[in-house]
Motif scaffolding. Sequence first.
Motif: not given
Length: 202
Positions: A163-185
Amino acid sequence: VIIDPSKLDPRSSYKLLIGAVVPRPIAWTSTVSRKGTRNLAPFSFFTVASRQPPTFCISVGPPPETEGGERATKDTLSNIEVTGEFVINIVSLSLSNTMHESSKNHPPEADEFRKAGLTPAPCQVIRAPRVGEAGVSMECLLDRILDLGSDHLVIGRMVRFHVKDELYEDGRIDVAGLDPLGRLAGNYTKVETIFDLPTEDL
Ligand SMILES: Cc1cc2nc3c(=O)[nH]c(=O)nc-3n(C[C@H](O)[C@H](O)[C@H](O)COP(=O)(O)O)c2cc1C
């Protein structure tokens, strides 16, 4: 409408499946071949299969028809069968085009990291590289492959989180910072609105 999938041709059934199970996370999967050629491809038929030990599954479908005749399997599947290893990298919005490029049908001898201009970063337990640019990568050892109808369900036990250091805080992943892409159809979505539901006062 009520539809019996056994009355549909496979393509029509697939179209309903990918429209119904949305949004899907994308396992951007890196592997190496027997000869050490690096391979990368996205798989959105992907989820956590068990929380302890942390286990993932991806479903690999039949390979597309190629000009030189049909390949027996997708490179990802044959590499995992041979090496027993793979890495699941999470695709951030900024990596969308690169991820899409890696879904194209390249020949097995093509180095898909070089083609995509991505950094192959070393793993700790396994030989396949992870995507250096990815915010999260997870090293997996093959547990088993189940033949399920047209597809192969690849099940892997996860042995390292990166996990990139800047996305890791207190044992959690910063989901907003991760900015994940989702697949639709056939298209995509990004995580734009994150909210909590009210919890019951007990
Ligand atoms: C966002 C996205 C999700 C995909 N999900 C899957 C999937 O779940 N299963 C599958 O077999 N193919 C899936 N594909 C297609 C594969 O990525 C594609 O067949 C790729 O060329 C396989 O590469 P390989 O031969 O190097 O393994 C997906 C493609 C994209 C763009």
